[in-house]
Write a protein that holds these residues in place. Structure first.
Motif, PDB file in Angstrom:
ATOM      1  N   GLN A  34       0.629  -1.433  -6.564  1.00 23.09           N
ATOM      2  CA  GLN A  34       1.606  -0.523  -5.964  1.00 23.09           C
ATOM      3  C   GLN A  34       1.177  -0.048  -4.574  1.00 23.09           C
ATOM      4  O   GLN A  34       2.025   0.179  -3.708  1.00 23.09           O
ATOM      5  CB  GLN A  34       1.878   0.625  -6.930  1.00 23.09           C
ATOM      6  N   THR A  35      -0.117   0.061  -4.338  1.00 21.50           N
ATOM      7  CA  THR A  35      -0.585   0.356  -2.984  1.00 21.50           C
ATOM      8  C   THR A  35      -0.183  -0.780  -2.053  1.00 21.50           C
ATOM      9  O   THR A  35       0.282  -0.541  -0.929  1.00 21.50           O
ATOM     10  CB  THR A  35      -2.112   0.551  -2.977  1.00 21.50           C
ATOM     11  N   SER A  36      -0.335  -1.995  -2.514  1.00 19.31           N
ATOM     12  CA  SER A  36       0.032  -3.163  -1.706  1.00 19.31           C
ATOM     13  C   SER A  36       1.525  -3.185  -1.413  1.00 19.31           C
ATOM     14  O   SER A  36       1.955  -3.499  -0.297  1.00 19.31           O
ATOM     15  CB  SER A  36      -0.382  -4.447  -2.438  1.00 19.31           C
ATOM     16  N   GLU A  37       2.340  -2.847  -2.429  1.00 14.84           N
ATOM     17  CA  GLU A  37       3.790  -2.842  -2.223  1.00 14.84           C
ATOM     18  C   GLU A  37       4.202  -1.741  -1.254  1.00 14.84           C
ATOM     19  O   GLU A  37       5.094  -1.939  -0.411  1.00 14.84           O
ATOM     20  CB  GLU A  37       4.487  -2.686  -3.572  1.00 14.84           C
ATOM     21  N   ALA A  38       3.545  -0.585  -1.331  1.00 16.92           N
ATOM     22  CA  ALA A  38       3.835   0.487  -0.379  1.00 16.92           C
ATOM     23  C   ALA A  38       3.510   0.040   1.042  1.00 16.92           C
ATOM     24  O   ALA A  38       4.272   0.304   1.990  1.00 16.92           O
ATOM     25  CB  ALA A  38       3.035   1.739  -0.735  1.00 16.92           C
ATOM     26  N   PRO A  58      -0.002  -1.062  11.433  1.00 15.84           N
ATOM     27  CA  PRO A  58      -1.052  -1.305  10.430  1.00 15.84           C
ATOM     28  C   PRO A  58      -2.348  -0.553  10.710  1.00 15.84           C
ATOM     29  O   PRO A  58      -3.081  -0.205   9.771  1.00 15.84           O
ATOM     30  CB  PRO A  58      -1.269  -2.823  10.521  1.00 15.84           C
ATOM     31  N   ALA A  59      -2.616  -0.258  11.990  1.00 10.64           N
ATOM     32  CA  ALA A  59      -3.845   0.461  12.338  1.00 10.64           C
ATOM     33  C   ALA A  59      -3.866   1.857  11.713  1.00 10.64           C
ATOM     34  O   ALA A  59      -4.943   2.412  11.454  1.00 10.64           O
ATOM     35  CB  ALA A  59      -3.993   0.551  13.849  1.00 10.64           C
ATOM     36  N   LEU A  60      -2.688   2.434  11.460  1.00 10.34           N
ATOM     37  CA  LEU A  60      -2.614   3.771  10.883  1.00 10.34           C
ATOM     38  C   LEU A  60      -2.870   3.750   9.371  1.00 10.34           C
ATOM     39  O   LEU A  60      -2.928   4.802   8.746  1.00 10.34           O
ATOM     40  CB  LEU A  60      -1.244   4.391  11.169  1.00 10.34           C
ATOM     41  N   LEU A  61      -3.001   2.551   8.815  1.00 10.12           N
ATOM     42  CA  LEU A  61      -3.267   2.409   7.385  1.00 10.12           C
ATOM     43  C   LEU A  61      -4.698   1.933   7.146  1.00 10.12           C
ATOM     44  O   LEU A  61      -5.004   1.337   6.118  1.00 10.12           O
ATOM     45  CB  LEU A  61      -2.263   1.425   6.763  1.00 10.12           C
ATOM     46  N   ARG A  62      -5.584   2.213   8.086  1.00 10.36           N
ATOM     47  CA  ARG A  62      -6.963   1.730   8.020  1.00 10.36           C
ATOM     48  C   ARG A  62      -7.678   2.221   6.759  1.00 10.36           C
ATOM     49  O   ARG A  62      -8.368   1.460   6.088  1.00 10.36           O
ATOM     50  CB  ARG A  62      -7.730   2.165   9.272  1.00 10.36           C
ATOM     51  N   VAL A  63      -7.523   3.507   6.441  1.00 16.35           N
ATOM     52  CA  VAL A  63      -8.201   4.049   5.261  1.00 16.35           C
ATOM     53  C   VAL A  63      -7.638   3.424   3.992  1.00 16.35           C
ATOM     54  O   VAL A  63      -8.384   3.140   3.036  1.00 16.35           O
ATOM     55  CB  VAL A  63      -8.082   5.587   5.224  1.00 16.35           C
ATOM     56  N   THR A  64      -6.340   3.178   3.970  1.00 10.34           N
ATOM     57  CA  THR A  64      -5.742   2.506   2.822  1.00 10.34           C
ATOM     58  C   THR A  64      -6.289   1.088   2.688  1.00 10.34           C
ATOM     59  O   THR A  64      -6.558   0.615   1.577  1.00 10.34           O
ATOM     60  CB  THR A  64      -4.207   2.465   2.959  1.00 10.34           C
ATOM     61  N   ALA A  65      -6.471   0.406   3.808  1.00 13.36           N
ATOM     62  CA  ALA A  65      -7.042  -0.942   3.772  1.00 13.36           C
ATOM     63  C   ALA A  65      -8.442  -0.918   3.173  1.00 13.36           C
ATOM     64  O   ALA A  65      -8.822  -1.811   2.398  1.00 13.36           O
ATOM     65  CB  ALA A  65      -7.069  -1.537   5.178  1.00 13.36           C
ATOM     66  N   VAL A 118       1.284  -8.146 -10.588  1.00 14.30           N
ATOM     67  CA  VAL A 118       0.214  -9.118 -10.351  1.00 14.30           C
ATOM     68  C   VAL A 118      -0.673  -8.557  -9.242  1.00 14.30           C
ATOM     69  O   VAL A 118      -0.375  -8.673  -8.058  1.00 14.30           O
ATOM     70  CB  VAL A 118       0.794 -10.489  -9.976  1.00 14.30           C
ATOM     71  N   SER A 119      -1.768  -7.943  -9.634  1.00 11.63           N
ATOM     72  CA  SER A 119      -2.543  -7.101  -8.725  1.00 11.63           C
ATOM     73  C   SER A 119      -3.300  -7.873  -7.653  1.00 11.63           C
ATOM     74  O   SER A 119      -3.190  -7.570  -6.456  1.00 11.63           O
ATOM     75  CB  SER A 119      -3.530  -6.254  -9.533  1.00 11.63           C
ATOM     76  N   GLY A 120      -4.107  -8.851  -8.052  1.00  9.50           N
ATOM     77  CA  GLY A 120      -4.965  -9.530  -7.091  1.00  9.50           C
ATOM     78  C   GLY A 120      -4.204 -10.197  -5.966  1.00  9.50           C
ATOM     79  O   GLY A 120      -4.531 -10.043  -4.783  1.00  9.50           O
ATOM     80  N   GLU A 121      -3.147 -10.942  -6.326  1.00  7.93           N
ATOM     81  CA  GLU A 121      -2.355 -11.644  -5.309  1.00  7.93           C
ATOM     82  C   GLU A 121      -1.672 -10.660  -4.372  1.00  7.93           C
ATOM     83  O   GLU A 121      -1.657 -10.844  -3.153  1.00  7.93           O
ATOM     84  CB  GLU A 121      -1.316 -12.547  -5.988  1.00  7.93           C
ATOM     85  N   ARG A 122      -1.110  -9.600  -4.945  1.00 10.61           N
ATOM     86  CA  ARG A 122      -0.466  -8.569  -4.120  1.00 10.61           C
ATOM     87  C   ARG A 122      -1.475  -7.962  -3.141  1.00 10.61           C
ATOM     88  O   ARG A 122      -1.174  -7.732  -1.972  1.00 10.61           O
ATOM     89  CB  ARG A 122       0.097  -7.468  -5.012  1.00 10.61           C
ATOM     90  N   GLY A 123      -2.659  -7.661  -3.655  1.00 10.47           N
ATOM     91  CA  GLY A 123      -3.676  -7.048  -2.815  1.00 10.47           C
ATOM     92  C   GLY A 123      -4.085  -7.926  -1.650  1.00 10.47           C
ATOM     93  O   GLY A 123      -4.244  -7.449  -0.525  1.00 10.47           O
ATOM     94  N   LEU A 124      -4.260  -9.221  -1.908  1.00  9.16           N
ATOM     95  CA  LEU A 124      -4.655 -10.131  -0.833  1.00  9.16           C
ATOM     96  C   LEU A 124      -3.571 -10.241   0.234  1.00  9.16           C
ATOM     97  O   LEU A 124      -3.861 -10.264   1.437  1.00  9.16           O
ATOM     98  CB  LEU A 124      -4.966 -11.509  -1.421  1.00  9.16           C
TER      99      LEU A 124
END
Length: 207
Positions: A135-139, A150-157, A191-197
């Motif tokens: 869900q973090t990846s989908e957000a 994307p630079a503003l999501l550095r901590v999330t990355a 599907v967590s891993g694929e979403r995360g990548l």
């Protein structure tokens, strides 16, 4: 030929109300996630947005938005969730010439997503729920579709990189709250891993 055939299949299986759903729920209850995926597939296949099928689908999505700015599994169900909101945004942000109502809907959904973020910069299935990789990846995908830097999501990355190898796929369960299919249980597999990548690459991480 395959793309054209698949696009025609999506047009044939569209519900009367303009949305799409699981085969067992056709013309009983359209679902935000499947409507978003179907419209996204048609966009990627080159179906013009002036198509009657696409226009009906867009109208369904706009009318399905909850009052808080997010989307739930079913129209106006007051149970906004990260996945449904992200799937809707990834379609609506690709629509050219969207009317003011639609543009305002996108802004409200972007605000909802940002406010649903946990203090550790992750997202769960809905506001206040523990963060998951899926869900973090989908957000992230939804926010990037809205033009978020994307630079503003550095901590999330960083959070995502730390957790991406530690979460197996999992199921979500949703009960349709009203209408002809009231009480029907819907199962979604995340599907967590694929979403995360995918999300990490979108944020600029190297292979």
């Amino acid at each position: 030929e395959t793309i054209v055939s698949a696009s025609r299949f999506l047009m044939r299986t569209q519900c009367e109300d303009g949305g799409w759903t699981k085969p067992s729920l056709v013309n009983k209850c359209s679902l935000t996630r499947i409507t978003g995926l179907s419209l996204r597939a048609m966009q990627d296949a080159g179906v013009h947005q002036s198509s009657a099928s696409v226009q009906k689908g867009i109208e369904w999505l706009l009318q399905a938005q909850n009052t808080d700015g997010g989307w739930g599994n079913t129209p106006k169900d007051d149970q906004s969730d990260i996945t449904s909101t992200s799937f809707a945004l990834k379609v609506l942000t690709k629509i050219g010439g969207l009317k003011l109502e639609g543009r305002n809907g996108i802004r409200r959904a972007q605000t909802w997503l940002l406010e649903a973020r946990n203090p550790d910069q992750s997202w769960g299935c809905s506001p206040g729920k523990p963060g998951t990789v899926a869900q973090t990846s989908e957000a992230i995908e939804g926010l990037i579709a809205c033009g978020q830097n994307p630079a503003l999501l550095r901590v999330t990355a960083q959070w995502l990189a730390q957790h991406v190898n530690n979460e197996a796929q999992f199921n979500e369960r949703y009960l349709i709250p009203s209408g002809p299919s009231e009480g029907t249980s819907i199962i979604w597999t995340q599907v967590s891993g694929e979403r995360g990548l995918i999300a990490l690459l979108a944020l600029g991480s190297s292979l």
